[in-house]
Design an enzyme around this catalytic site. Structure first.
Site, PDB file in Angstrom:
ATOM      1  N   ASP A  15       3.848  -7.020  -0.638  1.00  0.00           N
ATOM      2  CA  ASP A  15       4.260  -5.901   0.195  1.00  0.00           C
ATOM      3  C   ASP A  15       4.974  -6.530   1.389  1.00  0.00           C
ATOM      4  O   ASP A  15       5.702  -7.490   1.216  1.00  0.00           O
ATOM      5  CB  ASP A  15       2.988  -5.101   0.537  1.00  0.00           C
ATOM      6  CG  ASP A  15       3.275  -3.671   0.925  1.00  0.00           C
ATOM      7  OD1 ASP A  15       4.440  -3.288   0.935  1.00  0.00           O
ATOM      8  OD2 ASP A  15       2.328  -2.939   1.244  1.00  0.00           O
ATOM      9  N   HIS A  16       4.766  -6.074   2.565  1.00  0.00           N
ATOM     10  CA  HIS A  16       5.532  -6.592   3.702  1.00  0.00           C
ATOM     11  C   HIS A  16       5.395  -8.102   3.847  1.00  0.00           C
ATOM     12  O   HIS A  16       4.387  -8.668   3.442  1.00  0.00           O
ATOM     13  CB  HIS A  16       5.040  -5.946   4.991  1.00  0.00           C
ATOM     14  CG  HIS A  16       4.861  -4.473   4.843  1.00  0.00           C
ATOM     15  ND1 HIS A  16       3.958  -3.753   5.555  1.00  0.00           N
ATOM     16  CD2 HIS A  16       5.479  -3.589   4.027  1.00  0.00           C
ATOM     17  CE1 HIS A  16       4.024  -2.485   5.201  1.00  0.00           C
ATOM     18  NE2 HIS A  16       4.941  -2.369   4.254  1.00  0.00           N
TER      19      HIS A  16
ATOM     20  N   HIS B  32      -0.097  -3.787  -4.639  1.00  0.00           N
ATOM     21  CA  HIS B  32       0.622  -4.278  -3.456  1.00  0.00           C
ATOM     22  C   HIS B  32      -0.217  -5.398  -2.864  1.00  0.00           C
ATOM     23  O   HIS B  32      -1.333  -5.150  -2.396  1.00  0.00           O
ATOM     24  CB  HIS B  32       0.751  -3.183  -2.391  1.00  0.00           C
ATOM     25  CG  HIS B  32       1.802  -2.158  -2.686  1.00  0.00           C
ATOM     26  ND1 HIS B  32       2.083  -1.133  -1.815  1.00  0.00           N
ATOM     27  CD2 HIS B  32       2.660  -2.032  -3.723  1.00  0.00           C
ATOM     28  CE1 HIS B  32       3.069  -0.392  -2.317  1.00  0.00           C
ATOM     29  NE2 HIS B  32       3.424  -0.912  -3.479  1.00  0.00           N
TER      30      HIS B  32
ATOM     31  N   CYS C  12      -3.100  -0.833  -2.992  1.00  0.00           N
ATOM     32  CA  CYS C  12      -2.419  -1.449  -1.847  1.00  0.00           C
ATOM     33  C   CYS C  12      -3.469  -2.143  -0.992  1.00  0.00           C
ATOM     34  O   CYS C  12      -4.162  -1.509  -0.182  1.00  0.00           O
ATOM     35  CB  CYS C  12      -1.639  -0.426  -1.025  1.00  0.00           C
ATOM     36  SG  CYS C  12      -0.877  -1.222   0.413  1.00  0.00           S
TER      37      CYS C  12
ATOM     38  N   TYR D 219      10.251  -5.409   5.415  1.00  0.00           N
ATOM     39  CA  TYR D 219      10.902  -5.811   4.158  1.00  0.00           C
ATOM     40  C   TYR D 219      11.930  -6.923   4.383  1.00  0.00           C
ATOM     41  O   TYR D 219      13.097  -6.800   4.025  1.00  0.00           O
ATOM     42  CB  TYR D 219      11.492  -4.589   3.456  1.00  0.00           C
ATOM     43  CG  TYR D 219      10.383  -3.699   2.951  1.00  0.00           C
ATOM     44  CD1 TYR D 219       9.802  -3.919   1.709  1.00  0.00           C
ATOM     45  CD2 TYR D 219       9.865  -2.677   3.739  1.00  0.00           C
ATOM     46  CE1 TYR D 219       8.751  -3.144   1.260  1.00  0.00           C
ATOM     47  CE2 TYR D 219       8.810  -1.889   3.301  1.00  0.00           C
ATOM     48  CZ  TYR D 219       8.262  -2.131   2.047  1.00  0.00           C
ATOM     49  OH  TYR D 219       7.210  -1.374   1.612  1.00  0.00           O
TER      50      TYR D 219
ATOM     51  N   HIS E 110      -0.579   5.966  -3.759  1.00  0.00           N
ATOM     52  CA  HIS E 110      -0.676   4.919  -2.735  1.00  0.00           C
ATOM     53  C   HIS E 110      -1.736   5.347  -1.726  1.00  0.00           C
ATOM     54  O   HIS E 110      -1.719   6.479  -1.258  1.00  0.00           O
ATOM     55  CB  HIS E 110       0.687   4.781  -2.045  1.00  0.00           C
ATOM     56  CG  HIS E 110       0.797   3.610  -1.132  1.00  0.00           C
ATOM     57  ND1 HIS E 110       0.207   3.575   0.112  1.00  0.00           N
ATOM     58  CD2 HIS E 110       1.430   2.421  -1.284  1.00  0.00           C
ATOM     59  CE1 HIS E 110       0.480   2.415   0.683  1.00  0.00           C
ATOM     60  NE2 HIS E 110       1.211   1.695  -0.129  1.00  0.00           N
TER      61      HIS E 110
HETATM   62  C1  DNO Z   1       5.372   1.069   3.220  1.00  0.00           C
HETATM   63  C2  DNO Z   1       5.082   1.540   1.880  1.00  0.00           C
HETATM   64  C3  DNO Z   1       4.862   3.031   1.772  1.00  0.00           C
HETATM   65  C4  DNO Z   1       4.790   3.421   0.308  1.00  0.00           C
HETATM   66  C5  DNO Z   1       4.603   4.895   0.076  1.00  0.00           C
HETATM   67  C6  DNO Z   1       4.408   5.173  -1.385  1.00  0.00           C
HETATM   68  O1  DNO Z   1       5.771  -0.038   3.391  1.00  0.00           O
HETATM   69  O2  DNO Z   1       4.028   0.832   1.313  1.00  0.00           O
HETATM   70  O3  DNO Z   1       5.901   3.712   2.401  1.00  0.00           O
HETATM   71  O4  DNO Z   1       5.976   3.068  -0.325  1.00  0.00           O
HETATM   72  O5  DNO Z   1       3.527   5.373   0.787  1.00  0.00           O
HETATM   73  O6  DNO Z   1       4.646   6.514  -1.640  1.00  0.00           O
END
Ligand code: DNO
Length: 393
Positions: free
Chosen positions: A348-349, A305, A278, A365, A240
């Site tokens: 993602d978020h 992501h 991401c 989340y 990531h």
């Molecule tokens: C936050 C996430 C990160 C991700 C880690 C992967 O929302 O995108 O915490 O899970 O960095 O190891």
């Protein structure tokens, strides 16, 4: 692409029944109760996998199998911890869970200073304010030499903030930066820990003398050691990017831009050494052209992501809607659908909207916010697939 969703295990308030109804196909999760560094047993993995499958879903991606700090700073017990990591990877591979997301950020994972930045319509999202972060660094952590990392103008804003910030606001800032955003991702500090600032300062000291090159060497050492297990069990490791993609708190960060990503993929040139693309993290760095990075690294991307950010002139950033911002998610869907239509992606978020705020979800989340974003991305994907079928793109 495969529609996946980050689910925090059986204790998550969002259930697999709910996810099935909103069109989710695959689950992204981890064995959250196992402390960092300990082995994930085959039994515990298959137990969770079967539970997920009993809802007609599949366990698509592990996020994350956390890398212990001692592996990152090359502590005395790093080889033992790497051995444990290898056993967990082999157990995942045997169970058929073969995509593993991880990160190599020292001490602190993703960083936000405000967890409820209000939009005009009353919903909210997460954001990063560089003055608040500098305040945390210089006047809360009181890191030695921290002032050197900021401009005179930034420091003037830090001292102006010091005149008006309340004790409650300071607590909220500490909570946002090192507690609420970290604990639930298996980070170093959990809610309820006494004196998080002291714990955090102790961790920072572990990295004294570790610069970018040394951290790169430690990542290469780790990847080289685990690749034979990944090859044997066909497990893809996907790193990531650093969020935000910049140096913070005097710590090196090594997955921030094109050069970093190219270095990492070449340093261990094995298809099982891959990337979590991401878009949210990458788009929060003004130096990154996100679609261009996607084109360059799509072949080595194992997980996506979908999230986007808007960067302000002062470097602050706000998490944007999924159809807006620097992430250019529509373009990314075009790129990834063309290269690998079976790639798992998760929104993602999402924003905090409707009754999300009352539910106490982990920051970023939310249920409604992410469901809304998933529906948007689903529409984009259907359009892109149609364009591909008609030979338009
Ligand atoms: C936050 C996430 C990160 C991700 C880690 C992967 O929302 O995108 O915490 O899970 O960095 O190891």
């Amino acid at each position: 692409m495969e529609k996946t969703w980050r689910w925090f295990g059986k204790k998550d308030k969002i259930t697999l029944t709910m996810l099935r109804q909103i069109g989710v196909e695959g689950i992204v999760t981890a064995l959250h109760d196992i402390p960092n560094g300990e082995i994930w047993s085959f039994e515990a993995i298959t137990d969770l996998k079967q539970y997920i499958e009993s809802f007609g879903l599949r366990w698509s991606v592990v996020e994350s199998l956390p890398v212990s700090e001692a592996i990152k700073y090359a502590g005395a017990d790093r080889d033992q911890l790497i051995d444990n990591y290898k056993v967990s990877l082999a157990n995942l591979g045997k169970a058929g869970v073969t995509t593993v997301c991880y990160n190599f950020m020292p001490v602190i994972d993703w960083i936000r200073t405000d967890l409820e930045y209000k939009w005009e319509d009353g919903a909210s999202s997460l954001c990063y304010d560089s003055v608040k972060f500098a305040y945390f660094d210089c006047l809360i952590l009181k890191r030695k030499g921290a002032e050197k990392d900021y401009t005179t103008e930034e420091l003037a804003k830090v001292y102006a903030l010091d005149k008006k910030i309340t004790e409650t606001e300071k607590e909220q800032l500490i909570d946002a930066i090192i507690v609420k955003t970290q604990g639930f991702v298996n980070g170093n500090i959990k809610e309820g820990d006494q004196n998080p600032v002291a714990i955090f300062n102790r961790l920072l000291k572990l990295y004294a003398g570790i610069d970018r090159n040394q951290l790169r060497e430690n990542l290469k050492y780790f990847l080289t050691a685990i690749m034979p297990v990944c090859d044997e069990w066909n497990v893809s490791m996907c790193i990531h990017p650093d969020d935000p993609p910049r140096q913070v708190l005097g710590l090196p960060r090594i997955v921030t831009n094109e050069e970093d990503i190219a270095w990492l993929l070449n340093a261990v040139d094995n298809p099982h050494n891959g990337l979590t693309f991401c878009a949210g993290s990458l788009s929060s760095g003004i130096h990154n052209d996100v679609p261009d990075l996607a084109k360059k690294f799509a072949e080595r991307t194992c997980f996506v992501h979908l999230r986007s950010a808007n960067v302000l002139p002062d470097g602050n950033f706000i998490e944007a809607g999924h159809l807006e911002g620097r992430g250019h998610l529509i373009e990314l869907v075009r790129i990834f659908e063309n290269v690998n239509p079976s790639l798992p992606f998760r929104v993602d978020h999402g924003r905090l909207m409707l009754d999300d705020a009352e539910k106490g979800y982990n920051p970023g989340y939310s249920f409604h916010g992410r469901m809304f974003a998933l529906a948007q991305m689903d529409g984009v994907m259907a359009t892109v697939k149609d364009e591909i079928n008609k030979g338009i793109i």
